[in-house]
Scaffold this motif. Structure first.
Motif, mmCIF file in Angstrom:
data_model
loop_
_atom_site.group_PDB
_atom_site.id
_atom_site.type_symbol
_atom_site.label_atom_id
_atom_site.label_comp_id
_atom_site.label_asym_id
_atom_site.label_seq_id
_atom_site.Cartn_x
_atom_site.Cartn_y
_atom_site.Cartn_z
ATOM 1 N N ALA A 156 0.847 -1.190 0.000
ATOM 2 C CA ALA A 156 0.000 0.000 0.000
ATOM 3 C C ALA A 156 0.882 1.239 0.000
ATOM 4 O O ALA A 156 1.903 1.290 0.692
ATOM 5 C CB ALA A 156 -0.931 0.019 1.210
ATOM 6 N N ALA A 157 0.495 2.221 -0.785
ATOM 7 C CA ALA A 157 1.208 3.485 -0.849
ATOM 8 C C ALA A 157 0.196 4.606 -0.993
ATOM 9 O O ALA A 157 -0.874 4.420 -1.576
ATOM 10 C CB ALA A 157 2.198 3.500 -2.017
ATOM 11 N N ASP A 158 0.530 5.741 -0.434
ATOM 12 C CA ASP A 158 -0.316 6.911 -0.648
ATOM 13 C C ASP A 158 0.515 8.175 -0.526
ATOM 14 O O ASP A 158 1.612 8.172 0.036
ATOM 15 C CB ASP A 158 -1.511 6.943 0.315
ATOM 16 C CG ASP A 158 -1.120 7.171 1.760
ATOM 17 O OD1 ASP A 158 -0.529 8.228 2.066
ATOM 18 O OD2 ASP A 158 -1.416 6.305 2.614
ATOM 19 N N SER A 159 -0.002 9.240 -1.083
ATOM 20 C CA SER A 159 0.727 10.505 -1.132
ATOM 21 C C SER A 159 0.676 11.264 0.172
ATOM 22 O O SER A 159 1.414 12.238 0.354
ATOM 23 C CB SER A 159 0.135 11.390 -2.238
ATOM 24 O OG SER A 159 -1.218 11.719 -1.933
ATOM 25 N N THR A 189 3.058 20.745 0.804
ATOM 26 C CA THR A 189 3.330 19.830 1.902
ATOM 27 C C THR A 189 2.607 18.506 1.692
ATOM 28 O O THR A 189 1.618 18.419 0.962
ATOM 29 C CB THR A 189 2.881 20.428 3.251
ATOM 30 O OG1 THR A 189 1.451 20.576 3.245
ATOM 31 C CG2 THR A 189 3.523 21.778 3.485
ATOM 32 N N ALA A 190 3.107 17.468 2.341
ATOM 33 C CA ALA A 190 2.465 16.153 2.369
ATOM 34 C C ALA A 190 2.424 15.710 3.821
ATOM 35 O O ALA A 190 3.475 15.647 4.486
ATOM 36 C CB ALA A 190 3.235 15.136 1.525
ATOM 37 N N ALA A 199 8.828 12.563 1.013
ATOM 38 C CA ALA A 199 9.279 11.625 -0.013
ATOM 39 C C ALA A 199 10.585 10.942 0.386
ATOM 40 O O ALA A 199 10.740 9.723 0.253
ATOM 41 C CB ALA A 199 9.440 12.351 -1.352
ATOM 42 N N LYS A 200 11.536 11.711 0.895
ATOM 43 C CA LYS A 200 12.826 11.133 1.290
ATOM 44 C C LYS A 200 12.688 10.185 2.466
ATOM 45 O O LYS A 200 13.398 9.183 2.550
ATOM 46 C CB LYS A 200 13.801 12.258 1.646
ATOM 47 C CG LYS A 200 14.267 13.084 0.467
ATOM 48 C CD LYS A 200 15.214 14.189 0.936
ATOM 49 C CE LYS A 200 15.718 15.025 -0.225
ATOM 50 N NZ LYS A 200 16.616 16.127 0.230
ATOM 51 N N SER A 201 11.770 10.505 3.386
ATOM 52 C CA SER A 201 11.650 9.716 4.608
ATOM 53 C C SER A 201 10.875 8.419 4.394
ATOM 54 O O SER A 201 11.270 7.364 4.900
ATOM 55 C CB SER A 201 10.968 10.547 5.689
ATOM 56 O OG SER A 201 10.762 9.790 6.847
ATOM 57 N N THR A 202 9.762 8.475 3.671
ATOM 58 C CA THR A 202 8.864 7.319 3.571
ATOM 59 C C THR A 202 8.760 6.713 2.187
ATOM 60 O O THR A 202 8.245 5.602 2.048
ATOM 61 C CB THR A 202 7.447 7.735 4.004
ATOM 62 O OG1 THR A 202 6.906 8.644 3.028
ATOM 63 C CG2 THR A 202 7.450 8.415 5.360
ATOM 64 N N PHE A 203 9.213 7.407 1.161
ATOM 65 C CA PHE A 203 8.994 7.001 -0.238
ATOM 66 C C PHE A 203 7.505 6.808 -0.533
ATOM 67 O O PHE A 203 7.148 6.155 -1.505
ATOM 68 C CB PHE A 203 9.756 5.718 -0.586
ATOM 69 C CG PHE A 203 11.227 5.792 -0.309
ATOM 70 C CD1 PHE A 203 12.042 6.677 -1.003
ATOM 71 C CD2 PHE A 203 11.799 4.992 0.660
ATOM 72 C CE1 PHE A 203 13.401 6.754 -0.738
ATOM 73 C CE2 PHE A 203 13.163 5.068 0.931
ATOM 74 C CZ PHE A 203 13.968 5.955 0.227
ATOM 75 N N THR A 269 7.624 3.578 13.281
ATOM 76 C CA THR A 269 8.020 4.713 12.460
ATOM 77 C C THR A 269 7.526 4.523 11.041
ATOM 78 O O THR A 269 7.475 3.390 10.547
ATOM 79 C CB THR A 269 9.549 4.893 12.464
ATOM 80 O OG1 THR A 269 9.908 5.980 11.599
ATOM 81 C CG2 THR A 269 10.254 3.629 11.985
ATOM 82 N N ARG A 270 7.172 5.605 10.402
ATOM 83 C CA ARG A 270 6.819 5.561 8.982
ATOM 84 C C ARG A 270 8.059 5.665 8.100
ATOM 85 O O ARG A 270 7.993 5.369 6.910
ATOM 86 C CB ARG A 270 5.870 6.711 8.630
ATOM 87 C CG ARG A 270 4.492 6.597 9.247
ATOM 88 C CD ARG A 270 3.562 7.648 8.681
ATOM 89 N NE ARG A 270 2.202 7.472 9.148
ATOM 90 C CZ ARG A 270 1.134 7.994 8.546
ATOM 91 N NH1 ARG A 270 1.284 8.709 7.454
ATOM 92 N NH2 ARG A 270 -0.068 7.786 9.032
ATOM 93 N N SER A 271 9.155 6.109 8.689
ATOM 94 C CA SER A 271 10.377 6.337 7.929
ATOM 95 C C SER A 271 11.115 5.033 7.678
ATOM 96 O O SER A 271 10.998 4.070 8.440
ATOM 97 C CB SER A 271 11.279 7.309 8.684
ATOM 98 O OG SER A 271 12.526 7.437 8.048
#
Length: 579
Positions: A156-159, A189-190, A199-203, A269-271
């Motif tokens: 699963a991925a989301d913006s 922002t996201a 983007a860098k932290s979670t892709f 963590t989400r990262s």
């Protein structure tokens, strides 16, 4: 066969079969229906019914009213949900684009803004003074590939919530930020962070796991990877993390052993690169009173342990530093010092445990749920204000604690009670009571003690109301973070009636009226947060389109400075696709 069973049963049976198919699909995709498409798994709480109060309750009533329907239903579901070859490869895909236009009038400003030329903007802090209209969206994809009856892979991925923000949080997560003086500071922002940082932290990857299961009854399941997990029905934790979970449902093997054991071990963590020094371990043992077609009545005991190695609890103390800055009311010549120190963040170390007791029971047309959690532990906080005392006049410095670090024991209590009554197949009324213990500010000398009594959660996520909590159409948009209970750790007592009306299969309304109080007074002495009134309506004319509207109002009480009513209106247009 299914059509014949539908005719043999009733319209109630037909309707429920359709809902059962959707529920089974959501379960296998790892979606949480009550979060409007969130890529999150159903709670491990065996007595946690998904959906609003009363949802699923009609199943119990259908069994009681019609034994024939119950028998037909069991046979139909065995055929519909279980009839596929053991060797079949099955791919399920879920896509969504959730659009929101939100307008807010007199939104309460919870951030203390600081301007180098104007100083701290004290007059805006915790006052209904923020008016805005914003468009935001969330794009998501979820997939589950079943390679065999015992093996599947989930993704699963989301913006996150993507929007143009006129005030961007600092990259260090500080809560005191400069007031923007030019359009150049307007950024995309996201989830409340700079888009590039998210983007860098979670892709943007929220889940990526492998699942093993006992092929026949699924009495045992094991998942490992990046997971969506919940503990304490969101009171303690509801977010994504790296780790694994093991579920042993012995009642599926034999009715003589009505026990279920759920174990989780996570790095919360989400990262993919930070937050790796913390760990969350949880367990729940439940005594199953009854279980049929996923509707479980049970009594459970639970326990969890969290080691904070990444300043998680320090982050939730940031608002307390903000409060100190307001309390100190330093002259302009000292404003730069206060701003620098309170923006630097709070380092923390902690070891905390939770013990819980919960129960879920259907009694006639009533659905009852209750849970009590105790939180105990020790927290060590670096005090970035300690060095400030010598640089300020005595009248100001005496309000700032000199101890560094600040070490406190913690003891918090949470109570979550819910009840609903099914008036008809489509109309349910209910009520709830939520209590989270609170405490004063540990960074003010006159409030420091050896015990901190605000209930601490790792990443709490509660949806009891839409403004004060995280409910409503924007449930799926929450970035989520560690937080103390209530506003600035003052705790919360929330209670009130709720109602949900499924007008048709495609349209529904729900609403609530909720008074809110703090467990201890605010810095200004008030305890009454106010009264919140929420209303949400949804209409889904086709499977690929869902239209929603929400209107909420909070009439602030003595806790906040100022008295203007807070209004929020949201219009949602969701584009959905699933196979």
């Amino acid at each position: 066969m299914v059509n014949a069973l539908k005719q043999t049963g009733s319209k109630e049976l037909t309707n429920f079969l359709d809902r059962a198919r959707r529920s089974d699909r959501n379960r296998r995709l790892g979606a949480r229906p009550r979060h409007s498409g969130a890529t999150s798994r159903p709670s491990n709480n065996a007595c946690d019914f998904e959906g609003e109060p009363g949802e699923g309750k009609e199943v119990g009533q259908l069994f009681r009213r019609s034994p024939l329907a119950a028998a037909a239903l069991a046979a139909a579901l065995a055929f519909v949900l279980g009839a596929r070859p053991a060797h079949a490869v099955d791919l399920e895909l879920d896509l969504g684009l959730l659009n929101r236009v939100a307008g807010r009038v007199n939104g309460i400003e919870r951030l203390l803004r600081y301007d180098p030329t104007r100083g701290f903007l004290y007059d805006r802090y915790l006052t209904p003074a923020n008016t805005s209209v914003q468009y935001s969206f969330l794009a998501r994809v979820a997939a589950q590939l079943s390679l065999a009856r015992w093996l599947s892979i989930g993704f699963a991925a989301d913006s996150g919530e993507v929007r143009v923000a006129d005030r961007v949080p600092g990259t260090d997560g500080s809560l005191i930020t400069p007031v923007p003086s030019s359009a150049d500071e307007t950024r995309v922002t996201a989830n409340g962070r700079r888009f590039v940082d998210e983007a860098k932290s979670t892709f943007f990857i929220r889940q990526a796991y492998i699942e093993l299961a006992a092929p026949s009854t699924r009495w045992m399941t094991l998942r490992a990877g990046r997971l969506a997990a919940s503990f304490g029905r969101g009171v303690i934790y509801d977010d994504f993390g790296l780790g694994g979970e093991l579920s042993l449902h012995f009642d599926k093997l034999s009715s003589k052993v009505p026990l279920r054991l759920d174990l989780q071990g996570l790095i919360p963590t989400r990262s993919w690169s930070t937050g790796m020094q913390s760990v969350l371990l949880s367990s729940r043992l439940s005594w199953v009173l009854s279980s049929m077609l996923g509707i479980v009545e049970a009594i459970g005991i639970s326990a969890a342990y969290f080691h904070d190695g990444n300043n998680n609890f320090g982050a939730l103390m940031q608002p307390m530093l903000t409060e100190v800055a307001v309390d100190v009311s330093a002259p302009q010549q000292y404003a730069d010092i206060v701003a620098a120190l309170t923006s630097s963040g709070v380092a923390s170390k902690a070891d905390v445990v939770w013990f819980g007791l919960d129960a879920k029971k259907l009694i006639g047309d009533f659905s009852l749920y209750g849970a009590v959690y105790l939180e105990l532990g020790s927290v060590t906080l670096d005090n970035p204000l300690a060095g400030l005392r010598s640089q300020l006049p005595p009248t100001v410095a005496r309000r700032i604690p000199g101890r560094n670090p600040i070490e406190v024991d913690t003891f918090g209590v949470a109570v979550d009670l819910r009840a609903s009554y099914l008036l008809t197949e489509r109309l349910a009324i209910g009520a709830f009571l939520l209590f989270l213990s609170g405490e004063g500010n540990p960074f003010l000398d006159d409030q420091i003690g050896s015990r901190y009594s605000s209930f601490l959660g790792v990443v709490p996520y509660m949806t009891h109301t839409n403004l004060f909590f995280s409910g409503g159409l924007n449930e799926t948009f929450s970035g989520r973070q560690a937080a103390a209970s209530g506003v600035n750790g003052r705790g919360v007592i929330a209670f009130g009636p709720t109602a949900r009306w499924e007008i048709t299969e495609k349209a529904a309304l729900r609403g609530s009226v909720v008074p809110l109080l703090s467990a201890v007074p605010s810095a200004s002495g008030g305890r009454f947060y106010g009264v919140e009134i929420d209303a949400v309506g949804s209409f889904q004319p086709w499977s690929w389109l869902r239209l929603s509207v929400e209107y909420d109002v909070l009439i602030p009480g003595s806790f906040f400075a100022g008295s203007g009513a807070v209004h929020k209106a949201i219009v949602g247009v969701d584009l959905l696709y699933g196979i």
